[in-house]
Design a protein around this motif. Structure first.
Motif, short mmCIF file in Angstrom:
data_model
loop_
_atom_site.label_atom_id
_atom_site.label_comp_id
_atom_site.label_asym_id
_atom_site.label_seq_id
_atom_site.Cartn_x
_atom_site.Cartn_y
_atom_site.Cartn_z
N GLY A 1 -4.06 -1.25 1.85
CA GLY A 1 -3.86 -2.44 2.86
C GLY A 1 -4.90 -3.36 2.47
O GLY A 1 -4.54 -4.47 2.39
N LYS B 1 -4.67 -4.86 -1.09
CA LYS B 1 -3.47 -5.77 -1.24
C LYS B 1 -3.71 -7.18 -0.48
O LYS B 1 -3.48 -8.21 -0.99
N SER B 2 -4.48 -7.05 0.57
CA SER B 2 -4.68 -8.31 1.09
C SER B 2 -5.83 -9.10 0.54
O SER B 2 -5.76 -10.43 0.67
N ASN C 1 0.92 -5.29 -7.14
CA ASN C 1 1.43 -3.81 -7.22
C ASN C 1 1.33 -3.04 -8.53
O ASN C 1 1.01 -1.96 -8.49
N ARG D 1 4.72 -0.05 -2.25
CA ARG D 1 5.55 -0.64 -1.20
C ARG D 1 5.04 -0.96 0.16
O ARG D 1 5.67 -1.44 1.31
N LEU D 2 3.76 -0.46 0.35
CA LEU D 2 3.02 -0.61 1.65
C LEU D 2 2.95 -2.25 2.01
O LEU D 2 2.56 -2.94 1.22
N ASP D 3 3.07 -2.48 3.31
CA ASP D 3 3.01 -3.97 3.70
C ASP D 3 1.72 -3.83 4.35
O ASP D 3 1.20 -3.14 4.93
N PRO D 4 0.96 -4.80 3.43
CA PRO D 4 -0.54 -5.04 3.94
C PRO D 4 -0.81 -5.03 5.48
O PRO D 4 -1.74 -4.27 5.85
N GLU E 1 1.01 -3.93 7.94
CA GLU E 1 1.18 -2.57 8.45
C GLU E 1 0.15 -1.58 8.11
O GLU E 1 -0.31 -0.72 8.84
#
Length: 367
Positions: free
Chosen positions: A275, A278-279, A284, A357-360, A362
């Motif tokens: 996370g 990605k933030s 991806n 597919r992980l939401d940053p 979450e």
């Protein structure tokens, strides 16, 4: 990215080592299996080559390079005609009788030969004891004596028939256990018959000419150059190729499952880290490549460790068991490396897809 993969491996050394060892197990499985198969075939062909013959004649309908049959079918009355063929120096009949091995896997051969003629053709010599004379006497080679613990005078039961070891011969030639030809004819109720005939030429350069004369004189018999036995042994075991493919498939499955499990666990444990990446703008593709690189690194280390363990296993087998021939083919080194990399890369696909597919938001809240 490469330093990131190394850092991830070092951060959880126990799991990394377990994954590497799991991949190594598949590599060892493939290398030792193929090495044993190649070694046994090569070792048997080498012993057959020491018979001293140039050509082998067998009954019609015999296939491959293995034992013809446990029921001798070749008539001995053909031997005088063979011996009279120009270019032939010596002709020696033999019976090869397949017996279950002591381990219950595979078989071993009991060979019936007229010892004086066989010894003259092959050049083998009795190094301890004497040549077989009676119907219940056998001689064995030095390797058989060492690996089985047989001694002169020992009583050995083969196919419900009791024999006495009266001699040890060298060098290894043909089957490791030899009895008089007449003994096996009596055991198998095949008087006047043998399994095959060894033909020695007067000169090695006359092999082709003698082969053609034998072919003309005995058109229905199977006539084989002794030099072709290695390829015939390999080709005569079609089930071996299937078995080796199954072993390679098992190795691939092992790599897939172990790497997939390890990387899936790794992704779950590093959810917050992913996370954060990605933030900070990690794409991806970056996440995918990071997971795949780590998996390929684990697989590569597993393949290298597996090759080392395979050599260690070969040393142990050769030193402490009856197997003396284990041959590693360089082609199989490349095969296990490719299998390990495919298994590792394939096993990491789902964990990598899940990480992508992980939401940053979450992921940052994950505990």
């Amino acid at each position: 990215m490469q330093s990131l993969a190394w850092a991830n491996l070092q951060h959880r050394p126990a799991r990394s080592l377990a994954t590497v060892f799991g991949v190594a197990v598949g590599t060892v499985l493939v290398l030792l299996t193929t090495g044993l198969a190649r070694g046994i075939i090569a070792e048997r062909a080498e012993r057959e080559a020491r018979v001293g013959a140039h050509v082998m004649v067998r009954p019609p309908g015999s296939f491959g390079g293995g034992v013809v049959s446990n029921q001798p079918a070749y008539p001995l009355d053909k031997i005088p005609r063979m011996a009279a063929i120009p270019g032939v120096r010596a002709v020696v009949p033999a019976i090869q009788y397949a017996l279950p091995s002591d381990s219950g896997i595979g078989f071993r051969l009991l060979e019936g030969v007229p010892w004086p003629d066989y010894a003259a053709m092959s050049g083998v010599q009795i190094v301890a004891g004497r040549a077989p004379q009676g119907p219940d006497e056998i001689v064995i080679d030095q390797e058989q004596a060492r690996s089985r613990g047989f001694e002169l005078g020992a009583r050995v039961t083969l196919s419900k028939h009791a024999f006495t070891v009266v001699g040890i011969y060298a060098p290894p030639s043909g089957a490791r256990i030899k009895a008089p030809l007449e003994t096996l004819q009596s055991m198998l109720e095949a008087p006047g018959r043998c399994s095959l005939v060894f033909v020695q030429c007067q000169a090695a350069g006359e092999q082709e000419a003698v082969y053609q004369r034998l072919r003309e004189a005995f058109p229905t018999d199977q006539i084989i150059f002794m030099r072709d036995l290695p390829s015939l042994y390999a080709g005569g075991l079609p089930a071996l190729d299937t078995f080796l493919r199954v072993v390679v498939g098992l190795s691939l499955i092992i790599s897939l499952l172990i790497v997939s499990l390890a990387m899936y666990t790794s992704v779950i444990e590093r959810t917050r880290e992913i996370g954060i990446l990605k933030s900070l703008g990690a794409t991806n593709t970056f996440i995918l490549l990071a997971i795949e690189q780590e998996a390929l690194l684990l697989s590569s280390l597993g393949a290298v460790l597996g090759i080392g363990l395979a050599y260690l296993g070969r040393w142990w087998i050769v030193s402490f068991t009856a197997f003396r021939a284990i041959e590693f083919d360089p082609v199989w080194f490349a095969t296990v490396a490719v299998v390990a990399l495919i298994g590792g890369g394939g096993g990491a696909l789902y964990p990598a897809w899940r990480a992508m597919r992980l939401d940053p938001v979450e992921a940052l809240r994950y505990e």
